[in-house]
Design an enzyme around this catalytic site. Structure first.
Site, short mmCIF file in Angstrom:
data_model
loop_
_atom_site.label_atom_id
_atom_site.label_comp_id
_atom_site.label_asym_id
_atom_site.label_seq_id
_atom_site.Cartn_x
_atom_site.Cartn_y
_atom_site.Cartn_z
CG ASP A 150 -2.13 0.95 0.99
OD1 ASP A 150 -2.06 1.79 0.07
OD2 ASP A 150 -3.12 0.85 1.74
C1 BGC Z 1 -4.92 3.38 0.01
C2 BGC Z 1 -5.02 2.38 -1.12
C3 BGC Z 1 -4.82 3.07 -2.43
C4 BGC Z 1 -3.49 3.77 -2.42
C5 BGC Z 1 -3.18 4.52 -3.71
C6 BGC Z 1 -3.65 4.20 -0.07
O1 BGC Z 1 -3.65 5.25 0.84
O2 BGC Z 1 -4.96 2.72 1.25
O3 BGC Z 1 -6.26 1.72 -1.07
O4 BGC Z 1 -4.94 2.17 -3.47
O5 BGC Z 1 -3.45 4.71 -1.37
O6 BGC Z 1 -3.97 5.66 -3.81
#
Ligand code: BGC
Length: 759
Positions: free
Chosen positions: A229
């Site tokens: 993530d």
């Molecule tokens: C989120 C993810 C997301 C990623 C990219 C993170 O903060 O938890 O679900 O895909 O950012 O935007």
């Protein structure tokens, strides 16, 4: 791409460079070797393709796209086909926009209604979440675009989301928090998996070898790449060893250098680096060698699809006196800001820049039998007397009133949890006052998660719309005016009050430690076990028609756990309009050595039936439908006994039930015997009983006769049954003190050791 050849030609620095993003959304290119950069974009319910001003919080704009209903809504469809069609739509859009991977679906289990991201997640039930995720993945990947199922794993709160440690026992992880990922990985083979921010039992998911390699790859056969993530990497080198292939977004080169250094100083093997490079190149190759750049992305057509699918997701929760559907000739007061500015998606990384938004008011344009009132303010929570009076007046003038209410953006979002389950005060007061003015009042809710409804008895109708995507207005109109017969079912229980939720006492945790104390008793597994009243149960939803069930038949009365069980049931539409029913199959386990829920969802099918029509719905149950995770075996285990196969309209409304005898193919593992083993446990061990049975019998007799020797009063006070009941908790070593047989402690120890030896 000849991947092995490429790897052999790459320098260590080039390999390391591939293991983190070039920027927010791209993998790195290695031009010298012809390896292109590929782009990914947030989902899960549409594209969030960003250009230069990139962020992961949904702050900066992205291209205009189509916002499909959010996960909370699509789960309510209980319909794999809905998810597949959304997936195909997103897949086409990705090909058109040259996006190799869409970041979704998000399948974390709804442990508490408070989780800020529940709007994006599917369900409190792992079977439902896994099946729907698999369908979405199949849809997207049918267009040769990858998915990234997220957030792996046990990521069930936003509070301290980048530091909290989810402390979950092994059985609960296996039965509740992992299976949605497992089903999706095994059935639909997502190209990538996104690991979560949190720790799982003390180790960051991004460094968790057990999670990312032993479970995900070795057990489930995942063959894509794992990405982090955004910002979930703490120790990059540990991550590579654990199986984290791609760090996102860019580390600015710092972690690439650490990887190189670690290989040079021997703390990281080059094979581990090669393995990750191989996984990443494989997926890049899969995408670029089957590009379909000519794919059309018809936004308007997808808007229509979003409208059609959103209607399939709406859940009719109350319909007293058949207040719905509205008749064409009836005069309707349409009340509430959300009827003009619908809340149709959640905040954060999933936020889509919709090319068009269709509100209920838009959908009703030209309908002469409706009047409108705003009713409340979205930003200000306090009741506004002027707005309420205007709404009350409108309602009083009409045959019926509908209030479009729900949760404003600020109440629920990625990044933080709710602190309560209430709706804004202005909406509660509005509903109560309008319902007084017009007894035929209906509420439609746009919200990502359950709310408390102190007003529920004042209104005749209730439709749960969740966050229905950009065409939610058209879908709402279709359901309210009966152009579509509502067929959604709740993918989660609605508790009466927040305090009823099983995680209430420990949700969010203390400091960084979040103990999952309720174990497997999440959602209906808890409410059903406690026979607790809920506002609306899991699986519940009404229709404008009625369905009856008959003729439940099982393929066998007895099976062992290597066999499958066929289950069939007939469903008939007994009403006067066409409709769709969600047939739910639950399994109830017999009493065994672990605590089990009263019933668990093990199958569901949605069927469409014309009035008077009957269809047979078939299920096939395998070992997993009966098994629990046995922590001694570290495997699924079926306890012998009678299991009830239940067909229900919800977890609280079981209409047909039959039982099947199931025998496990492996014996239940026994604890080793030692002098501290109590008699009750000893009795389960045939080998031990061959040796100790006679001694136990003798002790029992002596115990009973001692009572008798002490006179009538004593034998009345302690009956044979009572002494047996007391003795069952006595450890084996007490036979030494109570004089049954001539044996020393060491002899006893030696004997018990012998029992534990394999035959
Ligand atoms: C989120 C993810 C997301 C990623 C990219 C993170 O903060 O938890 O679900 O895909 O950012 O935007």
């Amino acid at each position: 791409m000849d991947i092995e050849k490429l790897i052999s030609e790459m320098t260590l620095e080039e390999k390391a460079s591939l293991l983190s993003g070039a920027d927010f959304w791209h993998t790195k290119a290695i031009e010298r070797l012809g390896i292109p950069a590929t782009m990914m974009s947030d989902g899960p319910h549409g594209l969030r393709k960003q250009d230069d001003k990139a962020d992961h919080l949904g702050i900066n704009d992205s291209i205009k796209a189509v916002c499909f209903p959010a996960g909370s809504a699509t789960a309510a469809s209980f319909d794999r086909e809905v998810l597949r069609q959304i997936g195909e739509g997103i897949g086409d859009a990705c090909q058109h926009e040259d996006l190799s991977v869409i970041l979704g679906p998000a399948v974390c289990i709804k442990r508490s209604p408070l989780c800020g991201r529940n709007f994006e997640y599917f369900s409190e039930d792992p079977l439902l979440a896994g099946e729907l995720a698999a369908a979405l993945i199949e849809g997207v990947q049918s267009r040769n675009v990858g998915t990234s199922i997220k957030h792996f794993a046990a990521n069930n709160q936003e509070h301290r989301r980048m530091s909290s440690d989810s402390v979950v026992d092994e059985r609960t992880l296996r039965e509740i928090y992992l299976p949605a990922f497992e089903t999706a990985v095994k059935k639909a083979h997502p190209w990538t998996v996104m690991c979560s921010y949190n720790k799982v039992n003390g180790v960051y998911a991004s460094e968790n070898h057990w999670l990312l390699t032993e479970v995900l790859r070795d057990e489930w056969g995942f063959d894509g790449y794992v990405m982090s993530d955004w910002g979930a990497v703490s120790d990059r080198v540990k991550g590579v060893t654990a199986g984290l292939d791609l760090e996102m977004p860019s580390s600015g080169g710092a972690n690439d250098a650490r990887i190189v250094e670690a290989v040079k100083n021997g703390t990281l093997s080059e094979e581990a680096v090669d393995k990750s490079v191989r996984c990443i190149l494989n997926i890049i190759d899969r995408y670029i060698s089957n590009r379909k750049p000519d794919t059309e992305w018809d936004l308007e057509a997808q808007h229509q699809l979003a409208a059609k699918l959103a209607a399939e997701c709406m859940v009719l929760l109350k319909n007293d006196d058949d207040v719905l559907p509205f008749g064409k000739e009836e005069k309707i007061a349409v009340i509430g800001r959300f009827a003009f500015q619908p809340r149709y998606q959640g905040g954060g990384s999933s936020h889509i820049n919709s090319f068009r938004v269709e509100s209920l008011a838009d959908a009703l344009e030209g309908n002469g039998n409706t009047i409108f009132a705003k009713g409340y303010d979205i930003v200000n929570e306090e009741p506004d007397e002027e707005l309420i009076s205007e709404a009350v007046e409108a309602a009083a003038l009409c045959d019926k009133a509908v209030i479009v209410a729900g949760l404003p953006d600020s109440f629920e979002s990625e990044g933080y949890d709710r602190t309560h389950m209430r709706m804004p005060r202005c909406q509660v007061e509005l509903i109560e006052r309008v319902a007084k003015a017009n007894p035929n009042t209906v509420v439609v809710l746009y919200n990502g998660a359950p709310v408390e409804m102190p007003w529920i008895d004042c209104v005749k109708g209730l439709v749960e719309g969740y966050l229905g995507g950009q065409a939610v207005g058209a879908a709402t109109k279709a359901v309210l005016w009966g152009e579509v017969n509502p067929c959604g079912r709740l993918p989660e229980s609605f508790p009466i009050r927040l305090e009823d939720n099983p995680s209430y006492l420990s949700y969010q945790g203390e400091g960084n430690t979040a103990l999952y104390n309720e174990g497997v008793f999440v959602g209906y597994r808890y409410y059903d076990k406690k026979k607790m009243e809920v506002l609306f149960p899991f699986g519940f939803g009404l229709s404008y028609t009625t369905f009856t069930y008959s003729n439940l038949r099982l393929g066998a009365v007895e099976i062992d756990d290597t066999q499958t069980l066929d289950v069939c049931v007939d469903v008939t539409n007994t009403g006067s309009v066409s409709g769709k029913e969600v047939v739910q199959l639950y399994v109830g386990a017999p009493v065994c050595s672990v605590f089990r829920p009263v019933r668990e969802l093990k199958g569901f099918e949605k069927v469409e039936l014309a009035p008077g029509e009957t269809k047979t719905v078939a299920f096939k149950l395998d070992k997993r439908a009966f098994a629990y995770w046995n922590v001694r075996l570290h495997d699924w285990f079926v306890a012998d006994g009678d299991y009830s196969i239940q067909i229900g309209r919800s977890s609280r409304d079981i209409v047909l039930c039959q039982s099947v005898k199931v025998t496990g193919s492996v014996p239940e593992p026994l604890d080793p015997v030692d002098p501290d083993t109590i008699f009750m446990d000893l009795e389960k061990n045939p080998k031990a009983m061959r040796i100790f049975g006679p001694i136990l019998q003798k002790m029992m007799e002596e115990f009973a006769s001692q009572g008798k020797d002490q006179g009538e009063a004593a034998s009345e006070a302690i009956s044979d049954e009572m002494s047996r009941a007391m003795m069952q908790y006595m450890p084996l070593r007490t036979m030494l003190s109570f004089g049954a047989g001539e044996m020393t402690y060491d002899q006893l120890l030696a004997l018990t050791a012998k029992i534990n030896e394999p035959d």
